[in-house]
Design a protein around this motif. Structure first.
Motif, PDB file in Angstrom:
ATOM      1  N   GLY A  77       0.543  -1.173  -0.028  1.00 48.81           N
ATOM      2  CA  GLY A  77      -0.030  -0.046   0.079  1.00 48.81           C
ATOM      3  C   GLY A  77       0.806   1.146  -0.166  1.00 48.81           C
ATOM      4  O   GLY A  77       2.117   1.177   0.282  1.00 48.81           O
ATOM      5  N   GLU A  79       1.876   5.110   0.902  1.00 46.18           N
ATOM      6  CA  GLU A  79       2.021   6.201   1.992  1.00 46.18           C
ATOM      7  C   GLU A  79       1.027   7.344   1.587  1.00 46.18           C
ATOM      8  O   GLU A  79       1.637   7.870   0.379  1.00 46.18           O
ATOM      9  CB  GLU A  79       3.446   6.562   2.616  1.00 46.18           C
ATOM     10  CG  GLU A  79       4.288   5.450   3.027  1.00 46.18           C
ATOM     11  CD  GLU A  79       5.656   5.613   3.066  1.00 46.18           C
ATOM     12  OE1 GLU A  79       6.373   5.456   4.070  1.00 46.18           O
ATOM     13  OE2 GLU A  79       6.232   6.005   1.796  1.00 46.18           O
ATOM     14  N   PRO A  80       0.107   7.804   2.085  1.00 50.52           N
ATOM     15  CA  PRO A  80      -0.544   8.944   1.765  1.00 50.52           C
ATOM     16  C   PRO A  80      -0.273  10.336   1.890  1.00 50.52           C
ATOM     17  O   PRO A  80       0.661  10.516   2.760  1.00 50.52           O
ATOM     18  CB  PRO A  80      -2.070   8.804   2.392  1.00 50.52           C
ATOM     19  CG  PRO A  80      -1.505   8.359   3.855  1.00 50.52           C
ATOM     20  CD  PRO A  80      -0.328   7.167   3.541  1.00 50.52           C
ATOM     21  N   VAL A  82      -2.268  13.355   2.120  1.00 50.08           N
ATOM     22  CA  VAL A  82      -3.591  13.927   2.450  1.00 50.08           C
ATOM     23  C   VAL A  82      -3.874  15.400   2.102  1.00 50.08           C
ATOM     24  O   VAL A  82      -3.091  16.294   2.475  1.00 50.08           O
ATOM     25  CB  VAL A  82      -4.083  13.785   3.771  1.00 50.08           C
ATOM     26  CG1 VAL A  82      -5.619  14.068   3.926  1.00 50.08           C
ATOM     27  CG2 VAL A  82      -3.670  12.055   4.157  1.00 50.08           C
ATOM     28  N   ASN A  86      -8.764  13.979  -0.582  1.00 52.03           N
ATOM     29  CA  ASN A  86      -8.766  12.672  -0.270  1.00 52.03           C
ATOM     30  C   ASN A  86      -8.700  12.515   1.253  1.00 52.03           C
ATOM     31  O   ASN A  86      -8.279  11.387   1.750  1.00 52.03           O
ATOM     32  CB  ASN A  86      -7.683  12.026  -0.762  1.00 52.03           C
ATOM     33  CG  ASN A  86      -6.207  12.406  -0.408  1.00 52.03           C
ATOM     34  OD1 ASN A  86      -6.243  13.503   0.208  1.00 52.03           O
ATOM     35  ND2 ASN A  86      -5.258  11.491  -0.824  1.00 52.03           N
ATOM     36  N   TYR A  91      -6.281   5.106   5.962  1.00 58.14           N
ATOM     37  CA  TYR A  91      -5.233   4.342   5.129  1.00 58.14           C
ATOM     38  C   TYR A  91      -4.655   3.301   5.724  1.00 58.14           C
ATOM     39  O   TYR A  91      -4.239   3.267   6.890  1.00 58.14           O
ATOM     40  CB  TYR A  91      -4.361   5.691   4.693  1.00 58.14           C
ATOM     41  CG  TYR A  91      -4.830   6.673   4.051  1.00 58.14           C
ATOM     42  CD1 TYR A  91      -5.154   6.754   2.581  1.00 58.14           C
ATOM     43  CD2 TYR A  91      -5.364   7.740   4.887  1.00 58.14           C
ATOM     44  CE1 TYR A  91      -5.766   7.752   1.732  1.00 58.14           C
ATOM     45  CE2 TYR A  91      -5.914   8.992   4.060  1.00 58.14           C
ATOM     46  CZ  TYR A  91      -5.910   8.842   2.520  1.00 58.14           C
ATOM     47  OH  TYR A  91      -6.570   9.906   1.823  1.00 58.14           O
ATOM     48  N   GLU A  92      -4.609   2.173   5.267  1.00 61.48           N
ATOM     49  CA  GLU A  92      -4.032   1.007   5.753  1.00 61.48           C
ATOM     50  C   GLU A  92      -2.971   0.461   4.659  1.00 61.48           C
ATOM     51  O   GLU A  92      -2.845   0.515   3.458  1.00 61.48           O
ATOM     52  CB  GLU A  92      -5.050  -0.264   5.528  1.00 61.48           C
ATOM     53  CG  GLU A  92      -6.396  -0.024   6.242  1.00 61.48           C
ATOM     54  CD  GLU A  92      -7.236  -1.120   5.974  1.00 61.48           C
ATOM     55  OE1 GLU A  92      -7.068  -2.084   5.153  1.00 61.48           O
ATOM     56  OE2 GLU A  92      -8.322  -0.963   6.832  1.00 61.48           O
TER      57      GLU A  92
END
Length: 133
Positions: A77, A79-80, A82, A86, A91-92
């Motif tokens: 996955g 790393e966001p 933000v 969004n 977030y996972e």
């Protein structure tokens, strides 16, 4: 061995819940005695003018120092970053690395007028090597 989730998972804060307006380093979480790990980033409503909040998962062999960014290959996955497009999301990110300590940081926020994001980051440790009976 108990098969319920509560007895096979441990949840620890890395970044405590707060309205973030500046960079912050999360607390290191000890992964000893666990075989699986997931990072959960909870983001509220981003405010300010063009706010942007970048999160990074870091690892170390030492409890309080030596943290470096986790290689993309060791993450399941993304790393966001933000923004208002969004925010209000969870977030996972799975961790496949081999280091003993893990933490989450949020880098210096971007934006022009008081960027603020209420958020937190949890480390979910699973598959304990010694589970309850």
């Amino acid at each position: 061995m108990s098969r319920d989730l509560k007895n096979n998972v441990s949840v620890v804060f890395s970044l405590l819940p707060a309205a973030r307006t500046a960079a912050a380093d999360g607390a290191g979480v000890d992964l000893a005695n666990y075989s699986s790990t997931m990072v959960i980033i909870e983001a509220g409503t981003a405010t300010g003018t063009t706010p942007s909040f970048e999160f990074e998962v870091q690892e170390s062999d030492l409890p309080g120092s030596g943290y470096t960014a986790v290689a993309t290959a060791d993450l399941d996955g993304a790393e966001p970053t933000v923004t208002t497009a969004n925010d209000e999301a969870v977030y996972e990110i799975g961790y496949r690395g081999i280091k003993r300590y893990l933490r989450v940081i949020n880098k210096t926020p971007g934006g022009t007028t008081t960027p603020t994001l209420p958020c937190s980051a949890l480390v979910l440790r699973g598959s304990p090597r010694v589970a309850p009976k």
